[in-house]
Design an enzyme around this catalytic site. Structure first.
Site, short mmCIF file in Angstrom:
data_model
loop_
_atom_site.label_atom_id
_atom_site.label_comp_id
_atom_site.label_asym_id
_atom_site.label_seq_id
_atom_site.Cartn_x
_atom_site.Cartn_y
_atom_site.Cartn_z
N HIS A 264 -1.05 -2.35 -1.78
CA HIS A 264 -2.22 -2.18 -0.90
C HIS A 264 -2.44 -3.42 -0.02
O HIS A 264 -3.53 -3.63 0.46
CB HIS A 264 -3.49 -1.85 -1.71
N ASP B 97 6.58 1.48 3.34
CA ASP B 97 7.52 2.51 2.86
C ASP B 97 8.62 2.78 3.89
O ASP B 97 9.80 2.85 3.57
CB ASP B 97 6.78 3.82 2.56
N ARG C 122 11.76 4.45 -2.09
CA ARG C 122 11.54 3.05 -2.45
C ARG C 122 10.69 2.93 -3.71
O ARG C 122 9.94 3.84 -4.07
CB ARG C 122 10.86 2.29 -1.31
#
Ligand code: GLA
Length: 350
Positions: A20, A152, A13
């Site tokens: 964050h 992710d 990805r």
């Protein structure tokens, strides 16, 4: 006995914006990309044996190792951790096969999440993408000790071709947002492999928690709440927790604005928001490096580039740039990829 074969593929990805923010339940907007990891295996009733085509190293275990984080070779830790986490909830099948990947490791393109998701599917894990992603996120933490968020693994499991995924990391709701046809996404490696990322990552997470103890969930906080962090000042003369919280709060607002700009076809605004995200990651969250900053400056000064920012955890790795279609700059001697938003993980058995 021939139990058949399985072929599982999971993409890497690139995060367009929302960095964050996932581990504070915030907003992210990544794309699954055309680069990924594939496991092609024979089904067995004898545990797991997997070899990578990269260096022919092999990981093999009958029963799940007690501590996946000590498995050698080290990539086998992700495989063992997935088997251990998913195996807690589901009966898994054995596999014997080969892993191939065109994702560069350590570049910040989530090669580990792709390996985890491909492993889970090859082992027969079934469930909605959010379930697969939750197992694999936990496996990443078991394998590496890094308390990562879910972005992710979720985008790898749930990617949609030609769309970025606007993900609310509190509810795990996903809204695909079409990528404007007039843009291309360029990823450029800074030449610096990610260093310090693991310890600094845990530290940032802890700093966000310190802010949340005073103002509650950062995902729902507003800029006005930042003043309440004054109570922490005697402990923190650098305004550090306030700056960390300011990044998260402003980044969530930028993700919303970016999704709106994409929907409205406002490419300039989308690019400007990405560059603003980089400044916030550099100055407030302090996860950039001089090499990443220099690359962002160089790209944003180049004709055809609408905006650029570091992507992933930071401390090295890659920069992502939004470019006018047909005007993607040359990357010179650097490693670079024009990435396309691709579909999520898939599995076929026969
Ligand atoms: C890493 C983590 C993700 C996310 C990003 C930063 O990629 O695995 O969960 O926190 O860093 O946005």
């Amino acid at each position: 006995m021939n139990l058949g074969r399985v072929r599982a593929h999971a993409p890497g990805r690139v995060n367009l914006i929302g960095e964050h923010t996932d581990y504070t339940g915030g907003l992210v907007m990544p794309i699954a990309i055309q680069l990924g990891t594939t496991i092609d295996a024979r089904l067995t009733d004898e545990g797991v044996t997997l070899t990578t085509d990269l260096d022919t190293s092999t990981v093999s275990f009958d029963r799940i190792p007690g501590d996946p984080s000590t498995v050698e070779p080290s990539w086998g830790r992700y495989v063992a951790a997935v088997a251990s986490v998913v195996g807690r909830d589901r009966d898994l099948r054995g596999i014997d096969g080969v892993i191939t990947s065109d994702l560069p490791a350590g570049a910040g393109l989530s090669s580990s999440a792709a390996l985890e998701v491909a492993t889970a599917l090859a082992l027969g894990a079934v469930g909605p993408p959010s379930r697969i992603a939750s197992w694999c996120r936990e496996a990443e933490e078991v394998a590496t000790g890094v308390p990562c968020g879910i972005m992710d693994q979720l985008v790898s499991a749930a990617g949609v071709a030609e769309h970025a995924l606007l993900i609310d990391c509190t509810t795990l709701e996903i809204e695909p947002v079409a990528i404007d046809e007039g843009v291309e996404v360029l990823v450029v490696h800074s030449g610096q492999s990610r260093s310090l990322a693991d310890s600094a990552y845990a530290e940032r997470r802890f700093e966000c928690l310190a802010a949340e103890q005073v103002i509650g969930p950062l995902a729902r906080a507003s800029p006005d709440d930042l003043d309440k962090l004054e109570v922490l000042e005697p402990l923190d003369h650098n305004d550090l927790v306030r700056r960390r919280a300011r990044h998260i709060i402003s980044e969530n607002a930028r993700v919303r604005a970016f999704a709106a700009a994409m929907r409205a076809g406002d490419r300039r605004e989308a690019g400007a928001l990405m560059t603003a995200s980089h400044r916030s990651l550099r100055d407030d969250f302090e996860v950039s490096t001089p090499a990443l900053d220099a690359l962002v400056d160089e790209l944003t000064a180049t004709t055809g580039v609408l905006g650029a920012r570091l992507t992933g955890a930071g401390f090295g790795g890659c920069v992502v740039a939004l470019c006018e279609a047909g005007a993607v700059p040359e990357v010179g001697t650097r490693l670079g990829w024009v990435v396309r938003a691709s579909g999520g993980a898939r599995v076929e058995s026969d």
